[in-house]
Design an enzyme around this catalytic site. Structure first.
Site, PDB file in Angstrom:
ATOM      1  N   GLY A  66       0.813  -1.206   0.000  1.00  0.00           N
ATOM      2  CA  GLY A  66       0.000   0.000   0.000  1.00  0.00           C
ATOM      3  C   GLY A  66       0.848   1.257   0.000  1.00  0.00           C
ATOM      4  O   GLY A  66       2.023   1.244   0.383  1.00  0.00           O
ATOM      5  N   GLY A 115       0.408  -5.354   0.655  1.00  0.00           N
ATOM      6  CA  GLY A 115      -0.776  -5.278  -0.187  1.00  0.00           C
ATOM      7  C   GLY A 115      -0.587  -5.901  -1.548  1.00  0.00           C
ATOM      8  O   GLY A 115      -1.572  -6.248  -2.214  1.00  0.00           O
ATOM      9  N   GLU A 138       5.157  -5.972   7.824  1.00  0.00           N
ATOM     10  CA  GLU A 138       4.386  -4.927   8.507  1.00  0.00           C
ATOM     11  C   GLU A 138       4.855  -4.604   9.926  1.00  0.00           C
ATOM     12  O   GLU A 138       4.689  -3.477  10.396  1.00  0.00           O
ATOM     13  CB  GLU A 138       2.907  -5.313   8.525  1.00  0.00           C
ATOM     14  CG  GLU A 138       2.196  -5.174   7.198  1.00  0.00           C
ATOM     15  CD  GLU A 138       2.458  -6.331   6.240  1.00  0.00           C
ATOM     16  OE1 GLU A 138       1.991  -6.271   5.093  1.00  0.00           O
ATOM     17  OE2 GLU A 138       3.127  -7.311   6.654  1.00  0.00           O
ATOM     18  N   ASP A 146      -1.321  -8.174   6.762  1.00  0.00           N
ATOM     19  CA  ASP A 146      -2.722  -7.941   6.410  1.00  0.00           C
ATOM     20  C   ASP A 146      -2.948  -8.275   4.945  1.00  0.00           C
ATOM     21  O   ASP A 146      -2.175  -8.997   4.338  1.00  0.00           O
ATOM     22  CB  ASP A 146      -3.118  -6.500   6.748  1.00  0.00           C
ATOM     23  CG  ASP A 146      -2.465  -5.474   5.841  1.00  0.00           C
ATOM     24  OD1 ASP A 146      -1.314  -5.684   5.404  1.00  0.00           O
ATOM     25  OD2 ASP A 146      -3.107  -4.446   5.544  1.00  0.00           O
TER      26      ASP A 146
END
Length: 346
Positions: A66, A115, A138, A146
């Site tokens: 992301g 992501g 992360e 995630d």
């Protein structure tokens, strides 16, 4: 977002979604989520499109995750709910891709992290190459794996997934296949020909002929399970410190660099994900966790240290003093849910 950052095309039977943001390693933002979702919706019932391909123009990166600068800016300007909404849109797209009724193929050639795994790691045919590097890093920015990454990690053999979740360790292509992040490995030079064949023939037939399933053994150092089968992160770190092997020293260094709060959340999340029956339930858990962790000061500090200033010297707010109640609060239900899946599998 400039429209040229996503190249949308049709090639015979094939619908192509090509990421084209090479300077940002194809970082994902909200407009990109919307454009990909809109294409999938349009192509779902289009009889001229039989297969979807997601790839990149860059030999360096499929997608590095992301757009953390954008998320950090949204957090500062509009608050945590606005930042959480960006993650929410991303997770909804993950579920769409995972449950899409037509075959989706991802060419995870180059960097595929965070992501990027959400975009390419849950589709029907996941292909990596000799240039692939997969990771869920992360915890280094105060978050937890995630975009469905914790689902894959929780299903990896032994406690390898816990190790990768906590340390953010990098996996080359063959190791990513062994860990369950991909299905097949193919030389990067063969990808253009494979795409051409996908435009003319059914995806299953093409992929099976080009790169038969051959899952290698997962390289795991001796003693890994004994160290990571522990009551908590502190115990793992103590065991790593007592282990004379070089890999243990490397793991310990990674854990000492990561957010202590995020590590403890991730440890609990991994074990919880192992008990959840499907991807959508894990995505719901991830959303609760991320919505909580972006409120914690470690997230903004982690992005500052790793992405903005790049000094790699985060000053974590929590150094292991959080109580079990603080950790448990991250798992509490939220008033908003992801409402998954959007496209049920047919």
């Amino acid at each position: 977002m400039d429209a040229d950052t996503l190249l949308i095309g049709r090639q015979g039977r094939l619908g192509r979604l090509t990421l084209n943001r090479p300077k940002a390693l194809n970082a994902l933002d909200r407009p990109l989520f919307y454009r990909i979702a809109a294409c999938l919706e349009a192509w779902r019932d289009d009889p001229g499109i039989e297969t979807i391909l997601i790839d990149s123009t860059s030999p360096r990166a499929f997608c590095a995750g992301g757009d953390l600068r954008t998320i950090r800016a949204a957090l500062a300007a509009d608050g945590p709910d606005a930042a959480a909404a960006i993650f929410r849109d991303g997770y909804r797209l993950v579920s769409v891709l995972a449950h899409f009724p037509k075959p989706v193929v991802s060419f995870m050639d180059g960097i595929a992290m965070g992501g990027g795994i959400g975009l390419g790691g849950h589709v029907r045919y996941r292909i990596v190459t000799e240039r692939t590097t997969v990771a869920m890093p992360e915890t280094a920015i105060g978050l937890t794996p995630d975009a469905g990454g914790s689902y894959i990690l929780s299903r990896a053999p032994g406690l390898y997934g816990l190790r990768m979740a906590l340390t953010g360790g990098r996996m080359p292509g063959a190791e990513a296949v062994a860990a369950g992040f991909a299905d097949r490995m193919l030389p990067s030079a063969a990808l253009p020909e494979l795409a051409d064949r996908l435009a003319r023939q059914p995806a299953g037939q093409v992929v099976d002929m080009a790169c038969p399933v051959d899952r290698p053994d997962l390289p795991r150092p001796d003693g890994l399970n004994a160290i990571y089968d522990a009551p908590g992160v502190a115990d793992i770190m103590d065991r790593l410190a007592a282990c004379p092997e070089p890999w243990a020293a490397e793991d310990l260094h990674a854990l000492r660099q990561a957010s202590p709060f995020a590590l403890r959340v991730t440890f609990r999340a991994y074990h919880a994900a192992r008990r959840l029956p499907d991807l959508n339930m894990v995505l719901e858990q991830e959303y609760r966790l991320i919505a909580s962790l972006i409120r914690h000061p470690d997230f903004a500090e982690g992005v500052r240290a790793k992405i903005v200033d790049k000094d790699n010297a985060p000053r974590w707010a929590d150094v292991g003093t959080a109580t079990p109640t603080d950790i448990e609060a991250c798992f509490a239900p939220r008033p908003d849910t992801l409402d998954l899946p959007i496209f049920p599998a047919s």
